[in-house]
Design a protein around this motif. Structure first.
Motif, short mmCIF file in Angstrom:
data_model
loop_
_atom_site.label_atom_id
_atom_site.label_comp_id
_atom_site.label_asym_id
_atom_site.label_seq_id
_atom_site.Cartn_x
_atom_site.Cartn_y
_atom_site.Cartn_z
N GLU A 10 39.98 48.31 49.35
CA GLU A 10 41.29 47.74 49.62
C GLU A 10 42.33 48.84 49.49
O GLU A 10 42.22 49.70 48.62
CB GLU A 10 41.56 46.63 48.60
CG GLU A 10 42.71 45.73 48.97
CD GLU A 10 42.85 44.55 48.01
OE1 GLU A 10 43.98 44.14 47.77
OE2 GLU A 10 41.83 44.05 47.49
N VAL A 13 40.91 42.77 54.06
CA VAL A 13 40.47 42.33 52.73
C VAL A 13 41.63 42.48 51.75
O VAL A 13 42.47 43.37 51.88
CB VAL A 13 39.24 43.12 52.20
CG1 VAL A 13 38.03 42.87 53.10
CG2 VAL A 13 39.53 44.58 52.06
N GLY A 14 41.69 41.55 50.80
CA GLY A 14 42.73 41.61 49.80
C GLY A 14 43.93 40.70 50.06
O GLY A 14 44.94 40.80 49.37
N GLY A 58 38.82 41.28 43.90
CA GLY A 58 38.16 40.14 44.53
C GLY A 58 36.67 40.41 44.69
O GLY A 58 36.06 41.09 43.86
N LEU A 59 36.10 39.87 45.76
CA LEU A 59 34.66 39.99 46.00
C LEU A 59 34.35 41.20 46.88
O LEU A 59 33.69 41.08 47.91
CB LEU A 59 34.16 38.74 46.73
CG LEU A 59 34.05 37.44 45.94
CD1 LEU A 59 33.67 36.30 46.88
CD2 LEU A 59 33.01 37.59 44.85
N GLN A 60 34.81 42.39 46.51
CA GLN A 60 34.62 43.56 47.37
C GLN A 60 33.23 44.13 47.22
O GLN A 60 32.91 44.74 46.20
CB GLN A 60 35.65 44.63 47.03
CG GLN A 60 36.68 44.83 48.09
CD GLN A 60 37.20 43.55 48.67
OE1 GLN A 60 37.76 42.73 47.96
NE2 GLN A 60 37.00 43.34 49.94
MG LIG Z 1 38.84 41.27 48.34
#
Ligand SMILES: [Mg+2]
Ligand SMILES: Nc1ncnc2c1ncn2[C@@H]1O[C@H](COP(=O)(O)OP(=O)(O)OP(=O)(O)O)[C@@H](O)[C@H]1O
Ligand SMILES: Nc1ncnc2c1ncn2[C@@H]1O[C@H](COP(=O)(O)OP(=O)(O)OP(=O)(O)O)[C@@H](O)[C@H]1O
Ligand SMILES: Nc1ncnc2c1ncn2[C@@H]1O[C@H](COP(=O)(O)OP(=O)(O)OP(=O)(O)O)[C@@H](O)[C@H]1O
Ligand SMILES: [Mg+2]
Ligand SMILES: [Mg+2]
Lengths: 120, 120, 120
Positions: free
Chosen positions: B47, B89-90, B40-42
Motif C-alpha cells: 500500500e 488496496v487500502g 488490512g489483508l495484504q
Molecule cells: Mg489492504
C-alpha cells in the motif's frame, strides 16, 4: 452469516510490534491502532511510564482493534495475554464486542467475506 | 425506541472532506473523527501513502464514527463506498454495531431524540 | 455473568479532569481517553473553540470510554450530564453499548471480575 466479533486490546505502547506479530501468526491480519490515555483500578499501586510514576493521571497506552470471524476469540485472548503480560500493574485490558456487519470498501463486499477473503 | 446504529468507517485521510459532505447530503450530521494506523489483508500487495510503500507497517488512516437511526444503514454504506472507492488496496473498511442508548449532554435527552432533533 | 456495558462520552477537552473526578467519586475507575474531532447537529448555530467559530469544520473534543458492570448506567449518565452541561451547543454526546467479555491482561481474569476486583 457467521458471527463477527470486535476485539479491543488496550496495552503498553512498547508491546505493539510483538502483539502485531503474534496476532499475524494466528491469522489475524486486519487491525487498527490508536494512541490513547488511560487509568485502571489502581488502589495505592503506582504505574510507571518512562521513569515517571502515575497514580491519578492518565498513562499513555495504545488501543488495537481487530474485527474477526474465523480465528477463535479465545485463541486471540490467550495469545495476546501471553505476549502482553509483564506481571506489573498496567498491562491492560481486552474488551470483546459483537458486530452486525462489515464492508470492504474497495469491492463493496459485505459480511464475513469483507474481513476474510483477500480479493486483490 | 427505534434502533440506533453506530457506523465506523476506516479510510484514507485525504478522503475526509468528501466523505463528510456526502454523509451530510443524506442527512448524517453528527460524527466523530480520529487519527488511527492500520493494516488490512495484504498478501504481497503493497500500500502506498505519501510516496512510501507499506506492506508490514501500520499505515495512517482516519476513523469516522457516526451514530444514526433515521438514515438507512444501507444508504450510508453505499454512499460511503462510492465516495471512498479508488480501486487501490487500502480503501478501507466499514463496521456496523448496534448501540443501546444515546444522550445529548446539553439537554439530557436520551434515545433516538438525542441524535435526531436539533433542540437549539 | 452480569451485564457489562461500555459508556462512551464525547465532550469538551477542558472538562476532562472534572469528569474524571466525578466518575471516580461514584466508583468508576478504569477509563480510556482519546483525542477526537467532531461535529453535531448544528443547524445555523456556531460552536466556539479557543475563540474560533466552527460551523462546518470538525471541532476538537475528547472521547472517554469506560466499561462498567456494578455502577448503574443511569447514574453514570446523570453524573456526567451534570458535570458536562454548559447550556451551550457542543456539550457532547454519550453512547451506550453492550459488551460480551473483558479480560485483565496481567492476571488473565475474564468477565466482570476483570473490571471490578483489584487483584494486586
Ligand atoms: Mg489492504
Ligand atoms: N474499565 C475500563 N474501561 C475502559 N478502559 C479501561 C478500563 N480499565 C482499564 N482500562 C484501560 O486499560 C489500561 C490499563 O488498565 P490496567 O491494566 O491498569 O487495568 P487494571 O484493572 O488496573 O489492572 P492492573 O491491576 O493489572 O493494573 C488503562 O490505562 C485504561 O486505558
Ligand atoms: N479486520 C479488521 N479489523 C480492524 N481494522 C481493520 C480490519 N481490516 C482492515 N482494517 C482497517 O482498515 C484499514 C484499511 O484496510 P484495507 O482497505 O487495506 O483492507 P483490506 O481487507 O486489505 O482490503 P484491500 O484488499 O482493498 O486493501 C486498515 O489499515 C485498518 O486500519
Ligand atoms: N450522531 C453522532 N455520532 C457520532 N458522534 C457524534 C454524533 N453527534 C455528535 N457527535 C460527537 O459529539 C460532539 C458534540 O456534539 P454536540 O454536542 O454538538 O451534539 P449536538 O446534537 O449538536 O448537540 P448541541 O445542540 O447541544 O450542540 C461532536 O463534535 C461529535 O464529536
Ligand atoms: Mg492498573
Ligand atoms: Mg452541536
Amino acid at each position: 452469516m457467521s458471527k463477527m466479533t470486535k476485539i479491543e486490546i488496550i496495552t503498553r505502547a512498547n508491546k505493539l510490534e510483538e502483539l502485531k506479530s503474534a496476532l499475524n501468526s494466528i491469522g489475524v491480519e486486519g487491525m487498527t491502532v490508536s494512541q490513547v490515555y488511560g487509568c485502571g483500578l489502581q488502589k495505592g499501586h503506582k504505574e510507571v511510564y518512562r521513569g515517571r510514576e502515575y497514580s491519578i493521571n492518565l498513562v499513555p497506552k495504545i488501543k488495537l482493534e481487530t474485527v474477526v470471524c474465523d480465528v477463535p476469540v479465545e485463541q486471540i485472548l490467550s495469545v495476546s495475554q501471553k505476549v502482553l503480560c509483564t506481571d506489573q500493574v498496567g498491562d491492560g485490558k481486552i474488551f470483546v464486542y459483537t458486530i452486525d456487519n462489515a464492508m470492504r470498501i474497495r469491492t463493496g463486499t459485505q459480511g464475513t467475506k469483507a474481513i476474510t477473503d483477500d480479493e486483490a
